[in-house]
Design a protein around this motif. Structure first.
Motif, short mmCIF file in Angstrom:
data_model
loop_
_atom_site.label_atom_id
_atom_site.label_comp_id
_atom_site.label_asym_id
_atom_site.label_seq_id
_atom_site.Cartn_x
_atom_site.Cartn_y
_atom_site.Cartn_z
N LEU A 222 0.85 -1.20 0.00
CA LEU A 222 0.00 0.00 0.00
C LEU A 222 0.88 1.24 0.00
N ASP A 223 0.48 2.26 -0.77
CA ASP A 223 1.23 3.51 -0.71
C ASP A 223 0.70 4.38 0.43
N ALA A 224 1.34 5.51 0.68
CA ALA A 224 1.01 6.35 1.84
C ALA A 224 -0.44 6.83 1.79
N ALA A 225 -0.92 7.22 0.60
CA ALA A 225 -2.29 7.73 0.48
C ALA A 225 -3.32 6.65 0.78
N GLU A 226 -3.04 5.42 0.33
CA GLU A 226 -3.96 4.30 0.59
C GLU A 226 -4.00 3.97 2.08
N LYS A 227 -2.84 4.00 2.73
CA LYS A 227 -2.80 3.73 4.17
C LYS A 227 -3.60 4.78 4.94
N GLN A 228 -3.49 6.04 4.53
CA GLN A 228 -4.20 7.13 5.20
C GLN A 228 -5.71 6.94 5.12
N VAL A 229 -6.20 6.50 3.96
CA VAL A 229 -7.64 6.26 3.80
C VAL A 229 -8.12 5.20 4.78
N LEU A 230 -7.40 4.09 4.84
CA LEU A 230 -7.79 3.00 5.74
C LEU A 230 -7.74 3.44 7.19
N GLU A 231 -6.66 4.10 7.57
CA GLU A 231 -6.49 4.50 8.97
C GLU A 231 -7.50 5.56 9.39
N ARG A 232 -7.85 6.46 8.47
CA ARG A 232 -8.88 7.47 8.78
C ARG A 232 -10.22 6.81 9.03
N ASP A 233 -10.62 5.89 8.13
CA ASP A 233 -11.93 5.25 8.26
C ASP A 233 -12.01 4.40 9.53
N LEU A 234 -10.95 3.67 9.82
CA LEU A 234 -10.95 2.80 10.98
C LEU A 234 -10.90 3.59 12.28
N ALA A 235 -10.14 4.69 12.28
CA ALA A 235 -10.09 5.54 13.47
C ALA A 235 -11.44 6.20 13.71
N ALA A 236 -12.13 6.60 12.64
CA ALA A 236 -13.45 7.22 12.77
C ALA A 236 -14.45 6.22 13.35
N GLU A 237 -14.36 4.96 12.93
CA GLU A 237 -15.27 3.95 13.47
C GLU A 237 -14.99 3.70 14.95
N GLU A 238 -13.72 3.69 15.34
CA GLU A 238 -13.39 3.47 16.75
C GLU A 238 -14.02 4.52 17.64
N ARG A 239 -14.12 5.74 17.15
CA ARG A 239 -14.68 6.83 17.96
C ARG A 239 -16.18 6.65 18.19
N THR A 240 -16.84 5.83 17.37
CA THR A 240 -18.28 5.59 17.55
C THR A 240 -18.56 4.50 18.58
N LYS A 241 -17.51 3.87 19.09
CA LYS A 241 -17.67 2.73 20.00
C LYS A 241 -17.35 3.12 21.44
N SER A 242 -17.77 4.31 21.84
CA SER A 242 -17.44 4.80 23.18
C SER A 242 -18.03 3.94 24.29
N ASP A 243 -19.15 3.25 24.01
CA ASP A 243 -19.78 2.44 25.04
C ASP A 243 -19.39 0.97 24.93
N SER A 244 -18.37 0.67 24.13
CA SER A 244 -17.91 -0.70 23.97
C SER A 244 -17.10 -1.14 25.18
N PRO A 245 -17.19 -2.44 25.57
CA PRO A 245 -16.29 -2.93 26.61
C PRO A 245 -14.85 -2.94 26.08
N HIS A 246 -13.95 -2.23 26.76
CA HIS A 246 -12.60 -2.05 26.24
C HIS A 246 -11.58 -2.97 26.90
N SER A 247 -11.96 -3.76 27.89
CA SER A 247 -11.02 -4.66 28.54
C SER A 247 -11.59 -6.06 28.56
N ILE A 248 -10.71 -7.02 28.82
CA ILE A 248 -11.13 -8.42 28.86
C ILE A 248 -12.13 -8.65 29.99
N ALA A 249 -11.86 -8.03 31.14
CA ALA A 249 -12.73 -8.23 32.30
C ALA A 249 -14.15 -7.72 32.04
N THR A 250 -14.26 -6.54 31.42
CA THR A 250 -15.59 -5.98 31.19
C THR A 250 -16.37 -6.76 30.15
#
Length: 439
Positions: A222-250
């Protein structure tokens, strides 16, 4: 394997839709066919015991209940080691851990040629479950590191099309090996089948180590521009999961995760009830000869392959998850009922094909639900927990069908039980809030 947004300072992420689509297409064709090949081999080594039964049970004197217990005991080992395996994968990366899993299960699967009693059969199935634990949930977790949720249903359904594809090619192959190699060098056909079908797992396991990249930032293709697209989309999705259990115990205290486990359990019961018993069901319909049984057994899986891919594309296109699960589950239940009720061979195979299309589509479409709200270490543990609990149905389903077959002399009662589990699974999906999963 967390995703980090890593756009270079001062650089803008390309927002052109055609460029974004090309980037995801590039990732898809690089990863998904290879992962699919891995799963074809995995699933074949997991369920080829259904074909071995046609010779092995008679030679070793296994009852239907003993076979069902042995087929299902795989999932006890799988259950016990699933969460630890996926947590290790999260820490060391998919490349190393998936390679280890495949090589280990290949060696154990080949060693099935030494099975000579019920005790050794149970022990080897249990060890195979331990060896393969973590592969499937590991791939599901791995996919979340490359594709956001609105592109994931198609990816997972194409990956899981490996299940029916393994049936399409594996059933005739298994039948051919058993007929062609029987008594060669003093080994039965079923022994040759286990040995020959284990070799690809070891070879492909070695290839995994050199082919897979753990995350976009490591991908030299992947070139730099392609990596940026993937990382932007995945980071944006992570921000929508604020109520997700983030640890193994939870994760273990999260009601949503346990409810997802129940849904998956009900669907998996139908899936393995089908895959472990199709050769027996086909033989009972009057078909003779291992190779011919293999060819006929491939028909339901061929139907399921097309159904899975079409439903996965539809679910992503409409961004709708629940009804794409409910309807196939109900259709699968109807197929089981008709197949069990008719005495006509053609109608029975046609109904079994309908059942396969419905039930095998449920598993990949299901994973769009929990991956829509799980993230981070919670995703690693949550996906593994759901998969391990759900796959206990792989123990209960085959064992129940075997016991019912011994008690009644027919597979009909077992088919009715599988139909009920699919209906219950559909009703549970209906309870899931649409806002939680339709992303």
């Amino acid at each position: 394997m967390s995703i980090q947004a890593a756009a270079a300072p001062g650089s803008a992420v390309n927002t052109d839709k055609s460029f974004i689509d090309r980037t995801y297409a590039k990732v898809f064709w690089r990863l998904v066919p290879f992962l699919m090949l891995c799963y074809v081999v995995a699933y074949l080594d997991r369920v080829n015991v259904g074909f071995a039964k046609l010779q092995m049970s008679k030679e070793l004197g296994f009852s239907e209940t003993a076979y069902g217990l042995g087929a299902g005991i795989f999932f006890l080992g799988y259950f016990l080691f699933e969460v630890p395996s996926n947590v290790i994968l999260h820490r060391v990366g998919a490349r190393v851990w998936i390679a280890r899993i495949m090589i280990t299960w290949g060696v154990i699967s080949g060693a099935f040629l030494f099975v000579n009693s019920e005790a050794t059969f149970y022990a080897m199935r249990f060890l195979l479950g331990i060896a393969e634990a973590g592969f499937y949930p590991g791939v599901i977790l791995y996919v979340t590191n490359w594709f956001p949720s609105h592109r994931r249903a198609r990816v997972i359904t194409v990956f899981m099309a490996a299940i029916p594809i393994s049936g399409v090619f594996g059933n005739p192959l298994s039948g051919w090996i058993m007929d062609s190699f029987h008594e060669t060098h003093g080994l039965s056909g079923w022994q040759w089948m286990f040995l020959l079908e284990a070799i690809p797992a070891v070879i492909i396991g070695i290839a995994v180590f050199f082919y897979l990249d753990n995350r976009p930032s490591e991908a030299k293709w992947l070139d730099a521009a392609e990596k940026q697209v993937l990382e932007r989309d995945l980071a944006a999705e992570e921000r929508t999961k604020s109520d997700s259990p983030h640890s193994i115990a939870t994760v273990f205290r999260n009601g949503r995760v346990w409810f997802m486990s129940l849904i998956y359990f009900l669907f998996v019961a139908g899936q393995y009830g089908l895959t472990f018993w199709v050769p027996t069901i086909v033989k009972a319909s009057g078909i003779q000869g291992n190779f011919t049984i293999g060819l006929v057994s491939a028909i339901p899986f061929l139907v399921a392959t097309v159904t899975m891919v079409c439903l996965g594309r539809s679910a992503d296109h409409f961004r709708e998850r629940r009804w794409h699960l409910i309807i196939p589950a109900l259709i699968g239940a109807a197929g089981f009922v008709v197949s069990a009720s008719t005495g006509d061979t053609v109608i029975a195979i046609a109904a079994l094909s309908v059942a396969a299309g419905g039930v095998l589509a449920c598993s990949p479409l299901f994973w769009s639900l929990p991956t829509a709200f799980l993230s981070g270490a919670g995703a690693a543990a949550g996906i593994a927990l759901i998969n391990s609990v759900g796959n206990l149905a792989g123990f209960a389903g085959p064992y129940a069908i075997g016991a019912l077959r011994d008690a009644t002399g027919s597979t009909a009662a077992g088919m009715y039980v599988l139909a009920v589990t699919l209906v219950l699974g559909a009703l549970c999906v209906l309870i899931v809030p649409a806002r939680l999963v339709n992303r």
